[in-house]
Structures are given as structure tokens and as C-alpha cells.
Design a protein around this motif. Structure first.
Motif, PDB file in Angstrom:
ATOM      1  N   UNK A  36      47.009 -34.037 107.266  1.00 33.42           N
ATOM      2  CA  UNK A  36      47.936 -34.778 106.399  1.00 33.42           C
ATOM      3  C   UNK A  36      47.980 -36.259 106.787  1.00 33.42           C
ATOM      4  N   UNK A  37      48.032 -36.531 108.076  1.00 31.19           N
ATOM      5  CA  UNK A  37      48.075 -37.917 108.541  1.00 31.19           C
ATOM      6  C   UNK A  37      46.803 -38.661 108.141  1.00 31.19           C
ATOM      7  N   UNK A  38      45.661 -37.998 108.254  1.00 30.80           N
ATOM      8  CA  UNK A  38      44.394 -38.630 107.866  1.00 30.80           C
ATOM      9  C   UNK A  38      44.379 -38.958 106.377  1.00 30.80           C
ATOM     10  N   UNK A  39      44.901 -38.044 105.558  1.00 32.24           N
ATOM     11  CA  UNK A  39      44.936 -38.270 104.111  1.00 32.24           C
ATOM     12  C   UNK A  39      45.834 -39.461 103.786  1.00 32.24           C
ATOM     13  N   UNK A  40      46.970 -39.552 104.465  1.00 29.45           N
ATOM     14  CA  UNK A  40      47.890 -40.667 104.221  1.00 29.45           C
ATOM     15  C   UNK A  40      47.274 -41.989 104.656  1.00 29.45           C
ATOM     16  N   UNK A  41      46.560 -41.977 105.782  1.00 27.40           N
ATOM     17  CA  UNK A  41      45.926 -43.209 106.259  1.00 27.40           C
ATOM     18  C   UNK A  41      44.819 -43.652 105.304  1.00 27.40           C
ATOM     19  N   UNK A  42      44.028 -42.692 104.819  1.00 29.15           N
ATOM     20  CA  UNK A  42      42.963 -43.034 103.869  1.00 29.15           C
ATOM     21  C   UNK A  42      43.547 -43.628 102.598  1.00 29.15           C
ATOM     22  N   UNK A  43      44.660 -43.057 102.142  1.00 31.00           N
ATOM     23  CA  UNK A  43      45.321 -43.575 100.947  1.00 31.00           C
ATOM     24  C   UNK A  43      45.824 -45.000 101.173  1.00 31.00           C
ATOM     25  N   UNK A  44      46.357 -45.257 102.361  1.00 28.72           N
ATOM     26  CA  UNK A  44      46.844 -46.599 102.675  1.00 28.72           C
ATOM     27  C   UNK A  44      45.706 -47.618 102.625  1.00 28.72           C
ATOM     28  N   UNK A  45      44.537 -47.232 103.146  1.00 26.83           N
ATOM     29  CA  UNK A  45      43.394 -48.142 103.121  1.00 26.83           C
ATOM     30  C   UNK A  45      42.909 -48.386 101.692  1.00 26.83           C
ATOM     31  N   UNK A  46      42.937 -47.332 100.870  1.00 26.95           N
ATOM     32  CA  UNK A  46      42.577 -47.505  99.459  1.00 26.95           C
ATOM     33  C   UNK A  46      43.557 -48.433  98.774  1.00 26.95           C
ATOM     34  N   UNK A  47      44.857 -48.232  99.044  1.00 25.55           N
ATOM     35  CA  UNK A  47      45.880 -49.078  98.440  1.00 25.55           C
ATOM     36  C   UNK A  47      45.702 -50.532  98.867  1.00 25.55           C
ATOM     37  N   UNK A  48      45.393 -50.758 100.128  1.00 25.25           N
ATOM     38  CA  UNK A  48      45.185 -52.124 100.603  1.00 25.25           C
ATOM     39  C   UNK A  48      44.057 -52.793  99.823  1.00 25.25           C
TER      40      UNK A  48
END
Length: 212
Positions: A131-143
């Protein structure tokens, strides 16, 4: 704003296979429990060979990563689709309503699986890591999307905006998962208690944040 790169037919088929395995894994975890479910059980139920399963996922816990990633990435991509004339906070709220609102039976089912998996993660460090990895990947996409909207570079302000917005939405989804409100957004008093409503409330709490 640049268009999203086209995905080849081969990649689409791989993504579909990954998602099929993820849904199968989630259903088995919910029905039989995380500990009792083996990777081989998931492969058999998904109609693939164990070697195919391990080609896509190194562990059984990681087999549900596409379900976690789908919602998180859909929200980030919805920011990309938001009208260019919207401010950053308005684009984020628009994206939450677009990505987390339940429009189909399958979307509602996926959210319910995510709720069950998040509850299981309380006792599974491996699942929490997924779950943490998915959230981090999403944050990088959002950036990357916010940088494209701003037409500049990944400044400190944009990095902070992506991180804060991602945490706000994650908290909203986790708060919904911890309770029993429906994915469609049954009300908690006068306030919406579905994942979209709670995520939007978390974003609204950040009104004093100096958005770029």
C-alpha cells in the motif's frame, strides 16, 4: 499539456492479466484469509500457471498491488484531465470526485476489496508495504502532472503540494476503509462518508496551504 503516451496492445494485455490476478487474489484473501491463501491458490483460481504468477508478482501480497495502484493512479491521472484553467486545489478536488466516485458495480467492488485489504494490512507488514509503495508511486505521478500543469520544474513548492495532496487523499481513503459506510457515499450525519467525500474533506482542510 502533453498527452499520455499510448499503451501497446501487448502492454494492455499484460495489465489486464495483472488486474485479473489482483482481483482473484483479493477475493481469495477476503474469503479464506491472507495467511491461508498461497500464491499457487491464486494462480489456479486466476487460470494461470504458478510460473506466470511469479513472472508478474514476487509474493502473494504484491499480487494485489494493481488494485491499490489503480485508484491511486486514477486520481493522479484525473488531475491531468482536469480543465487547465482550474487552480491546483480546484483541480485536486475535481480529480477526487472524478476518480473516487463510484460509477460502476466493478468500481464499487474494487473499493470494497481495497477496504478489506487495508484492514488486513493492520496485521501484515508486507501488505502495508504494498500500500505504501502504491501511494508513493501515485505521489510521483502527481508531481509530474503538477509540473506539467505549471510548465516548469519540480520545485520545492510543487513537491510539497504533491506530497500534501497525496497524504490528504490517502487519509480520506483509509478513514473510509476503517468504517462501514458504503463506497457510494452514505452520509455520516450531514457529511458524505464515502471515499470521495472523505478525501475531498481532507483536501478542504488544507485551504490555508500555500498551493503553487
Amino acid at each position: 499539456m502533453p498527452d499520455t503516451p499510448a499503451v501497446s496492445l501487448t502492454e494492455r494485455r499484460k495489465n489486464e492479466t495483472r488486474l485479473d490476478i489482483a482481483r482473484t487474489a483479493a477475493a481469495l484473501f477476503v474469503a479464506d484469509g491472507l495467511r491461508a491463501t498461497r500464491a499457487e491458490d491464486i494462480a489456479r483460481s486466476a487460470g494461470v500457471a504458478p510460473r506466470t504468477f511469479y513472472r508478474y508478482f514476487p509474493t502473494k501480497e504484491e499480487s494485489v498491488a494493481p488494485l491499490f495502484a489503480a485508484g491511486a493512479q486514477q486520481w493522479a491521472e484525473a488531475v491531468r484531465r482536469a480543465p487547465a484553467d482550474l487552480s491546483v486545489p480546484d483541480a485536486l478536488r475535481h480529480a477526487v470526485r472524478d476518480a473516487l466516485a463510484v460509477g460502476t458495480e466493478r468500481a464499487a467492488e474494487s473499493l470494497e476489496w481495497v477496504r478489506a485489504l487495508l484492514r488486513m494490512s493492520a496485521e501484515s507488514p508486507a501488505l502495508r508495504a504494498v500500500w505504501a509503495d502504491a501511494c508513493h508511486a501515485s505521489e510521483q505521478t502527481l508531481l509530474a502532472i503538477l509540473v506539467a500543469r505549471a510548465g516548469g520544474q519540480p520545485t520545492l513548492d510543487l513537491r510539497l503540494a504533491a506530497a500534501v495532496a497525496s497524504v490528504a487523499v490517502r487519509v480520506g481513503v483509509e478513514a473510509w476503509a476503517a468504517e462501514d459506510a458504503s463506497a457510494e457515499g452514505a452520509s455520516e450525519g450531514c457529511a458524505p462518508a464515502g471515499p470521495a467525500g472523505l478525501a475531498e474533506r481532507c483536501l478542504a482542510a488544507l485551504e490555508t496551504f500555500p498551493w503553487p
